[in-house]
Design a protein around this motif. Structure first.
Motif, short mmCIF file in Angstrom:
data_model
loop_
_atom_site.label_atom_id
_atom_site.label_comp_id
_atom_site.label_asym_id
_atom_site.label_seq_id
_atom_site.Cartn_x
_atom_site.Cartn_y
_atom_site.Cartn_z
N GLN A 149 0.83 -1.19 0.00
CA GLN A 149 0.00 0.00 0.00
C GLN A 149 0.87 1.25 0.00
O GLN A 149 1.96 1.26 0.56
N VAL A 150 0.36 2.28 -0.64
CA VAL A 150 1.05 3.57 -0.71
C VAL A 150 0.08 4.61 -0.18
O VAL A 150 -1.05 4.71 -0.66
N ALA A 151 0.50 5.37 0.81
CA ALA A 151 -0.41 6.31 1.46
C ALA A 151 0.36 7.52 1.96
O ALA A 151 1.58 7.46 2.16
N THR A 152 -0.38 8.59 2.18
CA THR A 152 0.15 9.76 2.88
C THR A 152 -0.44 9.75 4.28
O THR A 152 -1.66 9.68 4.45
N ILE A 153 0.45 9.79 5.28
CA ILE A 153 0.03 9.70 6.68
C ILE A 153 0.49 10.93 7.43
O ILE A 153 1.63 11.39 7.27
N ARG A 154 -0.40 11.49 8.24
CA ARG A 154 -0.03 12.60 9.13
C ARG A 154 0.35 12.00 10.48
O ARG A 154 -0.51 11.56 11.25
N PRO A 165 3.57 18.02 21.15
CA PRO A 165 3.80 17.19 19.96
C PRO A 165 3.66 18.01 18.68
O PRO A 165 2.94 19.00 18.63
N THR A 166 4.37 17.60 17.67
CA THR A 166 4.25 18.20 16.35
C THR A 166 3.77 17.15 15.37
O THR A 166 3.79 15.96 15.66
N GLU A 167 3.32 17.61 14.21
CA GLU A 167 2.82 16.71 13.18
C GLU A 167 3.66 16.85 11.92
O GLU A 167 4.16 17.92 11.61
N ILE A 168 3.78 15.74 11.21
CA ILE A 168 4.49 15.73 9.94
C ILE A 168 3.78 14.76 9.00
O ILE A 168 3.38 13.66 9.42
N GLU A 169 3.57 15.16 7.77
CA GLU A 169 2.99 14.27 6.78
C GLU A 169 4.11 13.55 6.04
O GLU A 169 5.09 14.18 5.63
#
Length: 865
Positions: A106-111, A124-128
């Motif tokens: 599977q290929v996905a973009t995750i935050r 906490p910080t977020e990164i895609e």
């Protein structure tokens, strides 16, 4: 040009210059232009002065509006993506989007949420991240997941620039995947409904046509087979695959025809409501919304009887979109959507009229309009495509002439298939889905056939490098701007054709034909005859004719062997590593009205043999499942076992030496593993699993074939010592590795045809040169799926053997132009953290990590010779 068009021109100019010169300087420049235009108007009270003010006045206003927007947002523009943290770890986050599966993953973009990401006061910080994940469990947008691995920085080059532009800050290749929750909000519910619609299409239409239908009808772009999407891009027809303004226009035209009896303004309201509903159902991504805005302004202008104001509406739409986000000016998707809409406004009607004149006016109006709109949109976007990507599809005009007329009926037929598939999934008879899906399958198959044939032509697509991209883009732009002048000059002095408009704008009537009347066959009768003929042809092509067929399917680096008896019996031995590829290959060979496999054999539980099987349980009726009794260590086997245990599935049995299986006239004997040799838990990740592979000796019509799984050099001498007979067909063990097919074994079986199942460019070096030499030394004809494609061996009732190969499969290489075009086709492409030579021209992560993860779940024994 109208004032609104000049407003858009000013907004475009300001968006291009704003980040460079700064908002304050831009405001001064725009104000100066506006003041100069007003001064010219005051000094010259004639038509010229009014023209200057009408042009530069709105342009200055548009520029000032963009400058104020930039000033309000700050000079820095969009905040940069967060930097990836150092080291490996376990991460949790939400799935933002998914892309087409690649090589069974599977290929996905995750935050992702980074607990110690350097936020203020330790927050906490977020990164895609662009993530490559195990194929199971399947994820959807809105899923909360847990992954592990090292987050890599985005790669350099155009693809890395694209990731940075959409806010992706890194890539990750995760060996594990756990779904820990799911959002429950309206957006997630709508996404669930869209995917249910995709499942209904899959229930009614074979693959890959079902995935294509899901892409063009409901915007599930990730359901389109990656190789097929690459072929569409190669021939310049990617606008068909994506949800674009063209698809929206088709839907709107259908709704408008259904609402034809309503008053004009009411019909326009219905049209707007239909566009909004379709955009929401298609996912409402920014690219789809932009396409809807561009197409909507033209359609509504036509429906309200103000087609002449469509260019003004387009100008307002472009200006408003840039006011919302000035950075859109550098987005190729925005550029292409705007230019395509402008091309349609400028050229669609005259080109449609010209096409309608062909053949003395016999070309149907809907066909002429479809082709005219498509060609106008493509012509307008050629400069951007050349300048940005350096790609020119030489076969595009001819291909579009062939497939454009098929798109509207294919979309309509796909909606019928969706309803039929939904009824079948709700508990109705499966035949309802099959019958409802046959028309759509016919249209979509024709489209795919044309696309594949055109993509395989030499020089179907020409790629240019800098600086020729800019030169070609500028030259094509000048040629397109000069084309109307040339056409106008060519029309001077030419007599009017019978279908051209007169001075009053009316088309003169065509004189009636004289002569004896001709009988006309009702159109419905012709359609019924064509449909009946097609159904008879399909039934004839899939009839059981007494011939046994053994097909070693090209599923990449793995095994999948379809055995078909002479009376319609079917057995599948192993399922390969990629469920999507397996379904495409099986659906291509088996009739859509008979999704049945009588026997399913899993020779051993490595991922490259079992990961394709979970999808079979959802799509095919399985009579019985045979396996070794050993649990597999990978996620594919876990999904397969879970699905078997969680439903009223087929019965399961254990195979061991001495067992016998029968498929029609084919008699199969199990030669290995011996009873008591298989432990429930795998002793290791490699040889310990390979050496419990089920070995099958089949015989039919006086011919023998041997399927050896992945047994290695400590098993096949033992089999040889037991008195193996010579065979006609050998499926070579362990993908042709150097640790299998020993001389003692080959001296006993001495095959006439030896077939190696291996993936192109696999990281293990399969097949080994030493093994190929040993096979050739026996006098066997050696065939390989990595170079020859799928290999089908037929055994006639008389015992005559025939061999056919499918040809090496064209793999969608993730080069920059392909990635760019797929991005424009409304897809979120997320490459793996590392990629093999078979699927990518660029490695994005450390190869040792990739190989290590493969060793854990696949055969994992590199070739040594």
């Amino acid at each position: 040009m109208t004032s609104s068009v000049w407003l858009a021109v000013g907004a475009v100019a300001a968006s291009l210059l704003g980040r460079g010169v700064g908002p304050a300087t831009l405001i001064l420049l725009a104000t100066a232009v506006g003041v100069a235009a007003a001064g010219l108007r005051l000094s010259r009270r004639d038509r010229t002065g009014r023209r200057w003010l009408a042009a530069f006045g709105p342009g200055a206003i548009g520029a000032i509006a963009i400058a104020l927007r930039l000033a309000a947002a700050g000079d820095a523009g969009s905040p940069p993506a967060a930097s990836p943290p150092a080291g490996s770890g376990q991460w949790t986050g939400d799935v933002v989007s998914v892309s087409s599966p690649r090589d069974g993953q599977q290929v996905a973009t995750i935050r992702l949420t980074i607990e110690d990401g350097g936020g203020a006061a330790g927050t906490p910080t977020e990164i895609e991240v662009a993530a490559t994940l195990p194929r199971f469990p399947a994820v959807e947008p809105g899923d909360a997941v847990r992954v592990n691995g090292q987050i890599q920085a985005v790669p350099d080059g155009p693809y890395g620039d694209y990731l940075a532009r959409i806010g992706v800050g890194g890539t990750i290749y995760s060996r594990t995947l756990e779904v820990i929750g799911r959002r429950d909000d309206p957006a997630t519910s709508l996404e669930r409904l869209r995917r249910a619609a995709g499942a209904a299409l899959a229930a009614a239409i074979p693959e890959p046509e079902a995935g294509l239908a899901a892409g063009i009808v409901i915007g599930l772009r990730e359901r389109v087979d990656r190789d097929l999407a690459a072929d569409f891009t190669t021939v310049g027809a990617s606008h068909v695959v994506a949800i674009s303004g063209w698809n929206i226009a088709i839907v709107a035209a259908t709704v408008a025809s259904l609402a034809g009896r309503l008053a004009r303004r009411r019909r326009a309201i219905v049209l707007v409501a239909a566009i909004v509903a379709y955009v929401l159902f298609a996912g409402a991504s920014p690219s789809v919304v932009r396409a809807a805005v561009m197409a909507g302004v033209v359609l509504v202008a036509r429906e309200t009887g103000r087609a002449g104001r469509a260019s003004a509406a387009l100008g307002w739409a472009a200006a408003v979109l840039l006011l919302v986000d000035p950075d859109l000016i550098s987005d190729p998707g925005f550029q292409l959507s705007t230019l395509a809409t402008g091309g349609i406004l400028a050229w669609a009607n005259p080109w449609t009229e010209r096409l309608g004149r062909l053949g003395g006016g016999r070309v149907p109006g809907w066909l002429a309009e479809s082709i005219g709109v498509s060609l106008a949109a493509q012509a307008a976007t050629i400069p951007i495509v050349l300048a940005t990507f350096g790609r020119l599809a030489l076969v595009s005009p001819v291909v579009n002439l062939a497939i454009v007329p098929l798109v509207a009926p294919a979309m309509a037929a796909s909606l019928v298939a969706l309803v039929g598939g939904g009824l079948a999934l709700a508990g109705g008879p499966a035949v309802v889905a099959t019958l409802a899906g046959l028309p759509a399958w016919g249209f979509l198959t024709t489209m795919c056939t044309v696309i594949r044939a055109a993509a395989g032509l030499p020089f179907a697509n020409v790629t240019l490098g800098p600086p020729w991209t800019l030169v070609a883009g500028a030259a094509s732009g000048l040629a397109i701007l000069g084309l109307p002048v040339v056409l106008r000059r060519g029309r001077r002095g030419r007599s009017r054709g019978p279908l051209e408009r007169d001075a009053a704008g009316a088309i003169p009537p065509v004189a009636p034909r004289t002569g004896a009347p001709t009988a006309r066959v009702p159109r419905t009768a012709i359609l019924a005859l064509v449909a009946a003929t097609a159904m008879v042809g399909l039934a004839f092509a899939h009839r059981a004719d007494g011939t046994t067929r053994i097909t070693v399917i090209d599923v990449g680096q793995g095994d999948a062997i379809l055995v078909e008896g002479g009376h319609g019996g079917r057995m599948l031995v192993d399922g390969g590593p990629d469920p999507d590829r397996l379904l495409i290959e099986l659906d291509r060979r088996l009739p859509p009205w008979d999704r049945r496999l009588d026997i399913l054999v899993l020779t051993h539980p490595h991922e490259d043999h079992v990961a394709g099987m979970p999808a079979l349980l959802e799509r095919y009726r399985i009579g019985r499942v045979y396996e070794t009794g050993m649990r597999g260590p990978g996620p594919g086997y876990a999904a397969f076992a879970r699905d078997l245990a969680g439903r009223a599935g087929p019965p399961r049995s254990i195979l061991s030496t001495g067992a016998r299986i029968r498929v029609d006239d084919i008699r199969l004997q199990v030669l290995w593993p011996d009873p008591g040799r298989v432990s429930p838990e795998p002793p290791d990740a490699g040889r310990g699993i390979n050496d419990v592979s089920v070995v099958l000796l089949g015989e039919v019509g006086g011919r023998r074939f041997l399927l050896t799984g992945d047994v290695e050099d400590d098993v096949d001498p033992l089999l040889a010592s037991r008195g193996l007979p010579p065979v006609d067909i050998l499926k070579v063990a362990h993908h042709g590795s150097a640790t299998a097919s020993t001389p003692a074994f080959l001296d006993r079986v001495r095959p006439k045809v030896a077939i190696v199942s291996a993936g192109a460019g696999n990281p293990y070096g399969h097949p080994a040169r030493s093994t190929i030499d040993r096979l050739a030394g026996t006098g066997a004809r050696v065939l390989r799926t990595d170079t020859d494609g799928s290999v089908a061996v037929t055994i006639a009732a008389t015992g005559e053997i025939g061999v056919a190969t499918g040809g090496a499969r064209r793999v969608a290489a993730l080069t920059e132009p392909v990635l760019a075009d797929l991005t424009l086709a409304r897809a979120t492409i997320a490459p793996p953290a590392s990629a093999t030579a078979a699927t990518s021209t660029r490695s994005v992560g450390p190869a040792p990590t990739f190989l290590g993860s493969r060793v854990a779940f696949a055969c994992g024994i590199p070739s040594s010779g």
